[in-house]
Design a protein around this motif. Structure first.
Motif, PDB file in Angstrom:
ATOM      1  N   VAL A  81     -58.942 -19.094 -42.245  1.00 36.73           N
ATOM      2  CA  VAL A  81     -59.973 -18.340 -41.514  1.00 36.73           C
ATOM      3  C   VAL A  81     -60.876 -17.584 -42.482  1.00 36.73           C
ATOM      4  O   VAL A  81     -62.105 -17.581 -42.337  1.00 36.73           O
ATOM      5  N   ILE A  82     -60.286 -16.939 -43.463  1.00 43.08           N
ATOM      6  CA  ILE A  82     -61.078 -16.215 -44.461  1.00 43.08           C
ATOM      7  C   ILE A  82     -61.964 -17.177 -45.241  1.00 43.08           C
ATOM      8  O   ILE A  82     -63.144 -16.906 -45.494  1.00 43.08           O
ATOM      9  N   ALA A  83     -61.409 -18.322 -45.594  1.00 43.40           N
ATOM     10  CA  ALA A  83     -62.152 -19.316 -46.366  1.00 43.40           C
ATOM     11  C   ALA A  83     -63.345 -19.863 -45.595  1.00 43.40           C
ATOM     12  O   ALA A  83     -64.448 -20.009 -46.141  1.00 43.40           O
ATOM     13  N   THR A  84     -63.150 -20.172 -44.316  1.00 44.82           N
ATOM     14  CA  THR A  84     -64.252 -20.755 -43.538  1.00 44.82           C
ATOM     15  C   THR A  84     -65.336 -19.735 -43.246  1.00 44.82           C
ATOM     16  O   THR A  84     -66.524 -20.083 -43.170  1.00 44.82           O
ATOM     17  N   THR A  85     -64.978 -18.461 -43.098  1.00 48.08           N
ATOM     18  CA  THR A  85     -65.976 -17.419 -42.880  1.00 48.08           C
ATOM     19  C   THR A  85     -66.913 -17.320 -44.082  1.00 48.08           C
ATOM     20  O   THR A  85     -68.130 -17.159 -43.931  1.00 48.08           O
ATOM     21  N   ALA A  86     -66.331 -17.433 -45.271  1.00 42.58           N
ATOM     22  CA  ALA A  86     -67.138 -17.377 -46.494  1.00 42.58           C
ATOM     23  C   ALA A  86     -67.983 -18.638 -46.673  1.00 42.58           C
ATOM     24  O   ALA A  86     -69.180 -18.573 -46.981  1.00 42.58           O
ATOM     25  N   SER A  87     -67.384 -19.794 -46.452  1.00 49.56           N
ATOM     26  CA  SER A  87     -68.104 -21.046 -46.691  1.00 49.56           C
ATOM     27  C   SER A  87     -69.190 -21.302 -45.652  1.00 49.56           C
ATOM     28  O   SER A  87     -70.227 -21.897 -45.962  1.00 49.56           O
ATOM     29  N   ASP A  88     -68.982 -20.841 -44.422  1.00 55.59           N
ATOM     30  CA  ASP A  88     -69.990 -21.036 -43.373  1.00 55.59           C
ATOM     31  C   ASP A  88     -71.283 -20.293 -43.690  1.00 55.59           C
ATOM     32  O   ASP A  88     -72.368 -20.720 -43.282  1.00 55.59           O
ATOM     33  N   ALA A  89     -71.167 -19.179 -44.400  1.00 49.69           N
ATOM     34  CA  ALA A  89     -72.366 -18.442 -44.799  1.00 49.69           C
ATOM     35  C   ALA A  89     -73.225 -19.270 -45.754  1.00 49.69           C
ATOM     36  O   ALA A  89     -74.449 -19.133 -45.782  1.00 49.69           O
TER      37      ALA A  89
END
Length: 337
Positions: free
Chosen positions: A151-159
């Motif tokens: 979840v943390i990883a996808t929040t960063a990569s989606d930006a």
């Protein structure tokens, strides 16, 4: 003699895919292989090497599966943009090829090429760091650590990915008014402002949080199951393990989160080619508008191509990522020796 014995022991451990090989070897030789960018991580790789492996994996995944992604976008925008494509995957595919040629399936691939590499570099490197910090690399099964890390990883990569995803999806539309990637970026910025590039970011995160939680937890769980079934053949380095675990994880996660993906697509393509516009980017408002005009089944539009995309895409992505990690691991060990 001691150095020769150490080198031989290291090669044996590497061959059996044990993660502690590089660590024990480096401690013995006092060579900080994992300190290239400051912080030691597991697998003998640095933060930068995880970024490189993730970037390669993301590029390979999205380039290979792009035609299926185009089908999904067209089907999700079918009613909103006044499309005339058939609802079936096969018929939609043939319709695009017949009317636009094979290259119609690849329209917008340049935007994905620009976004996928950096986004997946962030995605996997952040995941590996968080998994290490949250105890996901300790012996045993840790689904919460894997899910939270995802979840943390996808929040960063989606930006990083969302702006190029907006450009990509607008170019994928039938009769798209944009000539190419740069024309699309320029016109969106000039006509709608920078906010248009992030109008779907909240929806994307809301979609990808459960998607990634299910995806990573399922992937790690499947690896454990496969290793338990056949320990001698289902090792961490076995390509078939990554393909099967990744494919299962991708199919399950994509099926669960399809309604959010429909909302994301509608937000990103609103107002283009006659598509509906929404009064706000609220997920509830978009869902209510879609359901009132097209019925609840419209929220599942594109389910088949989405699963057809994510199952093999996840298998490709994970196997490429693990292969890249393995290559970089051996390269680091060889360079240090």
């Amino acid at each position: 003699m001691a150095e020769t014995a150490s080198e031989l022991r290291k090669q044996i451990l590497l061959k059996h895919g044990e993660q502690k090989a590089s660590t024990s070897y480096d401690e013995e030789r006092s060579i900080p292989v994992k300190e290239q960018l400051g912080e030691n991580l597991h697998d003998g790789l640095s933060f930068g090497q995880f970024m490189l492996a993730g970037s390669v994996a993301g590029m390979v995944e999205h380039m290979a599966m792009f035609p299926v992604d185009t089908l999904k976008t067209r089907m999700q925008m079918l009613a909103s943009a006044g499309g005339s494509y058939h609802s079936g995957v096969g018929k939609s595919f043939l319709s695009i090829v017949r009317k636009e040629g094979p290259f119609g399936l690849y329209r917008g691939i340049g935007a994905m090429g620009l976004g996928a590499g950096p986004a997946h570099a962030v995605y996997f490197s952040v995941y590996e760091v968080c998994k290490e910090k949250l105890g996901g690399n300790k012996p045993g099964h840790h689904p919460l650590a894997h899910a939270a890390s995802g979840v943390i990883a996808t929040t960063a990569s989606d930006a990083v990915l969302t702006p190029m995803d907006v450009v990509k999806q607008r170019l994928q539309l039938r009769s798209s008014p944009y000539r190419g990637v740069m024309d699309c970026i320029t016109r969106i910025f000039r006509e709608e402002g920078i906010r248009a590039f992030y109008v779907s970011y909240r929806t994307t995160v809301v979609m990808n949080a459960p998607f990634t939680a299910v995806h990573f937890a399922t992937y790690e769980a499947m690896k454990k199951v496969l290793s338990g079934i056949s320990p001698e053949s289902a090792s961490e380095e076995n390509l078939l393990v990554h393909i099967m675990a990744g494919g299962t994880a991708g199919a399950l996660a994509s099926a669960i989160t399809t309604p959010f993906d429909v909302v994301k697509t509608r937000l990103q393509c609103q107002g283009v080619c006659g598509a509906d516009k929404f009064t706000s980017s609220s997920i509830g408002n978009v869902v209510q508008t879609i359901v009132s005009k097209e019925g609840p089944t419209a929220l599942l539009r594109g389910l088949k191509p989405r699963m057809l995309f994510h199952a093999p895409a996840a298998a490709i992505c994970w196997s490429t990522y693990e292969a890249s990690k393995n290559f970089l691991h051996h390269w680091s060990a060889h360079s240090s020796s």
